[in-house]
Scaffold this active site. Structure first.
Site, PDB file in Angstrom:
ATOM      1  N   HIS A 591       0.833  -1.201   0.000  1.00 32.99           N
ATOM      2  CA  HIS A 591       0.000   0.000   0.000  1.00 32.99           C
ATOM      3  C   HIS A 591       0.870   1.256   0.000  1.00 32.99           C
ATOM      4  O   HIS A 591       1.879   1.325   0.686  1.00 32.99           O
ATOM      5  CB  HIS A 591      -0.961   0.011   1.195  1.00 32.99           C
ATOM      6  CG  HIS A 591      -0.296  -0.165   2.521  1.00 32.99           C
ATOM      7  ND1 HIS A 591       0.125  -1.399   2.995  1.00 32.99           N
ATOM      8  CD2 HIS A 591       0.022   0.731   3.495  1.00 32.99           C
ATOM      9  CE1 HIS A 591       0.656  -1.260   4.186  1.00 32.99           C
ATOM     10  NE2 HIS A 591       0.613   0.019   4.523  1.00 32.99           N
ATOM     11  N   LEU A 592       0.428   2.231  -0.797  1.00 35.13           N
ATOM     12  CA  LEU A 592       1.116   3.505  -0.951  1.00 35.13           C
ATOM     13  C   LEU A 592       0.449   4.539  -0.045  1.00 35.13           C
ATOM     14  O   LEU A 592      -0.767   4.726  -0.091  1.00 35.13           O
ATOM     15  CB  LEU A 592       1.021   3.965  -2.413  1.00 35.13           C
ATOM     16  CG  LEU A 592       1.510   5.381  -2.742  1.00 35.13           C
ATOM     17  CD1 LEU A 592       3.022   5.466  -2.593  1.00 35.13           C
ATOM     18  CD2 LEU A 592       1.082   5.770  -4.161  1.00 35.13           C
TER      19      LEU A 592
END
Length: 696
Positions: A591-592
């Site tokens: 996840h960013l």
């Protein structure tokens, strides 16, 4: 349920009768579906064999053996008066003596499913409490409990004492008292109390060294939120039974025990009734009335793991189960808990390995405590839901599911251990196997990595991620290059994975969704605006899993992250954003982070929170893409050292002693961002970007 009491001394309408009358009465009661208690000496196998045969396949046979000191038994029989069988006074000594010399301790091979030996007054009281608290659908574990092996000297002393009495014959009470000194129940209890206070060297190891006690790992847990947090008991019992039934349907090799201190507990009655209607297996789920911190030594149920209905601060106090478990666990448990987590959020749980120095480990043999926090309906406590049972139901379901999933993760961890793990206060060493494919297969090695816990909630745990090794050349990368990610993720860390893999179940959570990613608000934002762009590709857990073939996905995530950052800056031109990944994330599924640089949030509470976004631990999306294009995989610095660095302003780099002082400084700091961040790594509003360009 009625429990007939069959005794030869009173079987004939309150008068002495015969064994045959006892057998007849017991057989009739069993046919009526009643429990039967046989009150006889039954010291010999022959005496009890006919009673055991009565059970057959229709009932379990239990034996409660009053294995009290011989002197105490004889003393009591001599002193009593008005005995139904007239066994009292001076002649009682000789009779009891003859009986004791013929004593044959019961064995399971006779047909008993459970045998409990009571060695003192406390054991007797505990046995009475255990049986008197049983409900219609309750059961007790099978096995032999409380038996002690007498050493030769003690056995010789008992036999010498009995032979001496045998020569005395029908003695007077005065004569007997001279033979048996200090035999009153009070003096015996004092001796037992003194004995209990002595340090037992055997307690340096857990009582139950085999994790699979009685053939099944067992969790003892209290009801969550029904006491201090005042959740409706009828509603709570529905959640318990649903969660238990669901968990047991997934794993047929575990046991669960719901515990309440009072034998008259309304919660235990509700759960028993509802569990029976739902046909929950009573051999795998039962209830127990008593002290959860002594369920092994007093209840003799052999539980491996216990749950604690805790408070959000994970601190002792507050009364109830939380105070009892922290009190029984001692300072060692408190320290281990604090190392694992600082706080906990409603609906989540935290596993703590019990230190070897804790009485819960030494006395009871527990290996883990799972702290769990449910919803609050008490206006005198934090996060009160004001009787919102729609939200309360969801949180309580989440709490029990998290508890049971963490129990399952403990079991998996135990099953996967191929070496003896050394457990110390607050630390658990895990051996992780590095595997290489093809020509690198034989170059696999083992890396030990400490698993530490930090943060204000369960999702802040930091573990080192280790990427897959694909060929011999990659095996020889520098030590800063991560190794295999094939490790066990704790149950609480799967939330993002669930969001990504099952979008149809969480439609209300998404800001945006596509075939490649989903976007959600961070549940515990560390700034005014903090969102996550979560990859939907299975098997992509963290940076360590990235390879060249993932570049198109990374670029898509970066572009959509920029889009949302620009949207936020258009709404609020004061905001500035960074896009990046944690080098060792706590949550499974790549996840960013798209996070504003104000860091105004009540969830940003400690040094590790700050350093996870303001050191090289936070890897800019631009840099990750470039590194994978150049090297085929990502490399990371020593995350532990980075997270423990001193607190420094992300503008001017001035040092500050604590988070409040740092936040106060940031609010007034006019220094520009470091030059290395201004080269495509910060997102401003279009107006602010133009101004910054002119200044440059």
């Amino acid at each position: 349920m009625a429990i007939p009491l069959s005794s030869a001394d009173t079987i004939a309408n309150g008068k002495a009768g015969t064994k045959a009358q006892c057998l007849k009465s017991a057989a009739e009661a069993l046919k009526e579906g009643k429990n039967v208690l046989i009150d006889r000496c039954n010291l010999e196998l022959e005496q009890r064999s006919e009673f055991v045969k009565l059970c057959g396949a229709q009932a379990d046979a239990h034996a409660v053996v009053l294995d009290l000191p011989a002197r105490l038994c004889i003393s009591r029989s001599v002193k009593r008066t008005g005995h139904e069988g007239n066994l009292q006074g001076g002649k009682a000594a000789a009779v009891v003596n003859r009986m004791l010399q013929k004593k044959e301790p019961p064995k399971q091979s006779e047909g008993f499913s459970r045998i409990v030996f009571c060695q003192n007054e406390t054991d007797v009281r505990n046995a009475v409490d255990s049986y008197s608290s049983l409900g219609l659908f309750d059961s007790l574990a099978s096995g032999i409990f409380g038996q002690k092996n007498l050493d030769n000297k003690v056995q010789q002393g008992i036999m010498k004492f009995l032979k001496k009495l045998d020569t005395v014959g029908n003695v007077s009470q005065d004569t007997f008292k001279s033979e048996c000194k200090d035999l009153s129940p009070e003096s015996v209890k004092e001796k037992e109390d003194r004995k209990d206070k002595q340090i037992n060297p055997l307690l340096q190891k857990p009582i139950f060294s085999d994790f699979h006690c009685n053939g099944a790992p067992t969790l003892a847990f209290p009801s969550i939120s029904t006491s201090d947090f005042q959740f409706n008991q009828d509603k709570a019992s529905d959640v318990i039974v649903d969660a238990v039934a669901n968990f047991l349907s997934k794993d047929d090799k575990v046991r669960l025990i719901l515990v309440d201190l009072s034998p008259k507990s309304n919660m235990l009655s509700l759960v028993r009734f509802k569990a029976s209607k739902k046909n929950v297996d009573t051999k795998r789920f039962s209830t127990y009335a008593g002290d959860i911190t002594r369920i092994n030594t007093e209840g003799q149920l052999k539980c491996n793991v216990i749950a604690n209905a805790t408070n959000w601060r994970l601190k002792p106090g507050g009364g109830g189960v939380n105070a009892a478990i922290f009190g029984a666990g001692g300072k060692a448990l408190e320290i281990a808990t604090k190392k694992q987590a600082e706080t906990i959020s409603p609906g989540t749980s935290v596993v703590v390995t019990i230190p070897t120095t804790s009485p819960l480990y030494q006395r009871e043999g527990f290996t883990h405590v799972i702290h769990v926090l449910g919803p609050n309906m008490n206006p005198q406590r934090p996060n009160c839901l004001q009787n919102d049972y729609v939200k309360g139901f969801k949180i309580l379901h989440d709490a029990y599911n998290s508890l049971f999933e963490n129990f399952a993760s403990v079991i998996r961890s135990k099953n996967s251990e191929k070496e003896d793990d050394r457990v110390s206060e607050g630390e658990h060493c895990e051996s992780v196997k590095i595997s290489a494919v093809g020509s690198a297969e034989n170059q696999a090695s083992h890396v030990e990595q400490k698993i530490k816990r930090e943060g204000s909630h369960a999702s802040d745990r930091k573990k080192k991620c280790i990427p897959h090794v694909h060929d011999e050349e990659e095996v020889q990368k520098s030590s800063k290059t991560a190794h295999s990610t094939k490790r066990s993720w704790p149950s609480w860390s799967h939330a993002l994975h669930e969001l990504a893999m099952n979008p149809e179940k969480h439609k209300e959570s998404y800001l945006e969704i596509s075939d490649d990613y989903v976007i959600v608000n961070d549940r515990y934002p560390k700034a005014k605006r903090h969102i996550l762009v979560i990859a939907r590709l299975p098997g992509l857990d963290c940076l360590a899993d990235l390879r060249c073939n993932h570049l198109p996905l990374l670029k898509k995530m970066h572009v959509v992250g920029l889009k949302w950052a620009e949207k936020f800056t258009n709404d609020d031109p004061s905001l500035v954003f960074r896009l990046g990944y944690h080098s060792a994330p706590s949550m499974r599924q790549l996840h960013l982070h798209v996070i504003s640089q104000d860091f105004e949030s009540s969830h940003l509470k400690n040094r590790k929170h700050w350093n996870s976004f303001n050191t090289l631990f936070f890897c800019d999306s631009v840099d990750i893409i470039k590194e994978i294009e150049a090297n085929g995989l990502a490399s990371m610095d020593d995350y532990e050292k980075l997270l423990s660095l001193e607190l420094r302003c992300h503008h001017c780099k001035s040092a500050h002693p604590n988070i409040p002082r740092l936040k106060s400084h940031i609010a007034s700091c006019k220094a520009p961002f470091p030059i290395q961040l201004q080269n495509g790594r910060l997102v401003f509003s279009s107006t602010r970007s133009s101004a910054a360009a002119c200044d440059t």
